[in-house]
Design a protein around this motif. Structure first.
Motif, PDB file in Angstrom:
ATOM      1  N   CYS A   1      -5.394  -3.393  -2.196  1.00  0.00           N
ATOM      2  CA  CYS A   1      -4.709  -3.376  -0.894  1.00  0.00           C
ATOM      3  C   CYS A   1      -5.609  -2.773   0.175  1.00  0.00           C
ATOM      4  O   CYS A   1      -5.677  -3.275   1.303  1.00  0.00           O
ATOM      5  CB  CYS A   1      -3.410  -2.581  -0.976  1.00  0.00           C
ATOM      6  N   ILE A   2      -6.300  -1.689  -0.157  1.00  0.00           N
ATOM      7  CA  ILE A   2      -7.204  -1.047   0.793  1.00  0.00           C
ATOM      8  C   ILE A   2      -8.321  -2.007   1.197  1.00  0.00           C
ATOM      9  O   ILE A   2      -8.631  -2.167   2.382  1.00  0.00           O
ATOM     10  CB  ILE A   2      -7.811   0.240   0.188  1.00  0.00           C
TER      11      ILE A   2
ATOM     12  N   TRP B   1      -3.680  -0.568  -5.682  1.00  0.00           N
ATOM     13  CA  TRP B   1      -3.844   0.234  -4.472  1.00  0.00           C
ATOM     14  C   TRP B   1      -5.219  -0.030  -3.850  1.00  0.00           C
ATOM     15  O   TRP B   1      -5.340  -0.235  -2.645  1.00  0.00           O
ATOM     16  CB  TRP B   1      -3.681   1.711  -4.821  1.00  0.00           C
TER      17      TRP B   1
ATOM     18  N   THR C   1       2.595   1.483  -3.533  1.00  0.00           N
ATOM     19  CA  THR C   1       1.678   1.886  -4.595  1.00  0.00           C
ATOM     20  C   THR C   1       1.174   3.312  -4.391  1.00  0.00           C
ATOM     21  O   THR C   1       0.906   4.014  -5.370  1.00  0.00           O
ATOM     22  CB  THR C   1       0.478   0.922  -4.711  1.00  0.00           C
ATOM     23  N   SER C   2       1.066   3.748  -3.144  1.00  0.00           N
ATOM     24  CA  SER C   2       0.648   5.135  -2.887  1.00  0.00           C
ATOM     25  C   SER C   2       1.676   6.114  -3.434  1.00  0.00           C
ATOM     26  O   SER C   2       1.322   7.109  -4.078  1.00  0.00           O
ATOM     27  CB  SER C   2       0.464   5.368  -1.389  1.00  0.00           C
TER      28      SER C   2
ATOM     29  N   GLY D   1      -3.557   1.981  -9.631  1.00  0.00           N
ATOM     30  CA  GLY D   1      -4.743   2.348  -8.865  1.00  0.00           C
ATOM     31  C   GLY D   1      -5.566   1.140  -8.451  1.00  0.00           C
ATOM     32  O   GLY D   1      -6.074   1.074  -7.327  1.00  0.00           O
TER      33      GLY D   1
ATOM     34  N   LEU E   1       1.591   6.003  -7.223  1.00  0.00           N
ATOM     35  CA  LEU E   1       0.375   6.647  -7.720  1.00  0.00           C
ATOM     36  C   LEU E   1       0.479   8.166  -7.655  1.00  0.00           C
ATOM     37  O   LEU E   1       0.056   8.853  -8.593  1.00  0.00           O
ATOM     38  CB  LEU E   1      -0.828   6.154  -6.917  1.00  0.00           C
ATOM     39  N   ILE E   2       1.067   8.684  -6.590  1.00  0.00           N
ATOM     40  CA  ILE E   2       1.269  10.132  -6.488  1.00  0.00           C
ATOM     41  C   ILE E   2       2.145  10.619  -7.633  1.00  0.00           C
ATOM     42  O   ILE E   2       1.841  11.616  -8.302  1.00  0.00           O
ATOM     43  CB  ILE E   2       1.890  10.503  -5.125  1.00  0.00           C
TER      44      ILE E   2
ATOM     45  N   LEU F   1       0.825  -1.199   0.000  1.00  0.00           N
ATOM     46  CA  LEU F   1       0.000   0.000   0.000  1.00  0.00           C
ATOM     47  C   LEU F   1       0.866   1.259   0.000  1.00  0.00           C
ATOM     48  O   LEU F   1       0.604   2.201  -0.750  1.00  0.00           O
ATOM     49  CB  LEU F   1      -0.937   0.007   1.205  1.00  0.00           C
ATOM     50  N   VAL F   2       1.910   1.270   0.810  1.00  0.00           N
ATOM     51  CA  VAL F   2       2.807   2.439   0.857  1.00  0.00           C
ATOM     52  C   VAL F   2       3.507   2.624  -0.486  1.00  0.00           C
ATOM     53  O   VAL F   2       3.579   3.736  -1.019  1.00  0.00           O
ATOM     54  CB  VAL F   2       3.833   2.290   2.003  1.00  0.00           C
TER      55      VAL F   2
END
Length: 99
Positions: free
Chosen positions: A87-88, A84, A33-34, A81, A37-38, A30-31
């Motif tokens: 993962c959420i 991500w 891919t975050s 996305g 993604l940013i 998650l970290v």
């Protein structure tokens, strides 16, 4: 009755030990891919060009139409996305099962 409580604790602890690596892997993913993604969103061309102008996006934007690079950037952003989002949802299900 004390024996039943002890068995329930043992089962709960065993489940926590089994789910810990999955939770840890999802949190790390998650970290990562975050952050990706940013970066990908900042590379996209906005109305004013945005950060993509720093990497040559403004040059191809003046030619009109979507270039291959823009289409690939769109595809990569969608894939990251979706990962991500997965993962959420996965973390939500695992944490919700613990409560």
């Amino acid at each position: 009755q004390a024996r039943d409580i002890s068995q329930a604790r043992d089962i709960s602890q065993a489940r926590d030990i089994e789910e810990f690596p999955v939770t840890l892997i999802l949190q790390i993913l998650l970290v990562i891919t975050s952050m990706i993604l940013i970066g990908l969103v900042l590379l996209h061309k906005g109305k004013g060009g945005g950060m993509s102008d720093l990497f040559g996006g403004g040059i191809s934007g003046s030619l009109g139409g979507s270039s291959v690079a823009e289409k690939n950037l769109d595809r990569i952003t969608i894939v990251v996305g979706v990962v991500w989002f997965a993962c959420i949802v996965g973390l939500g299900l695992l944490v919700g099962a613990e409560i």
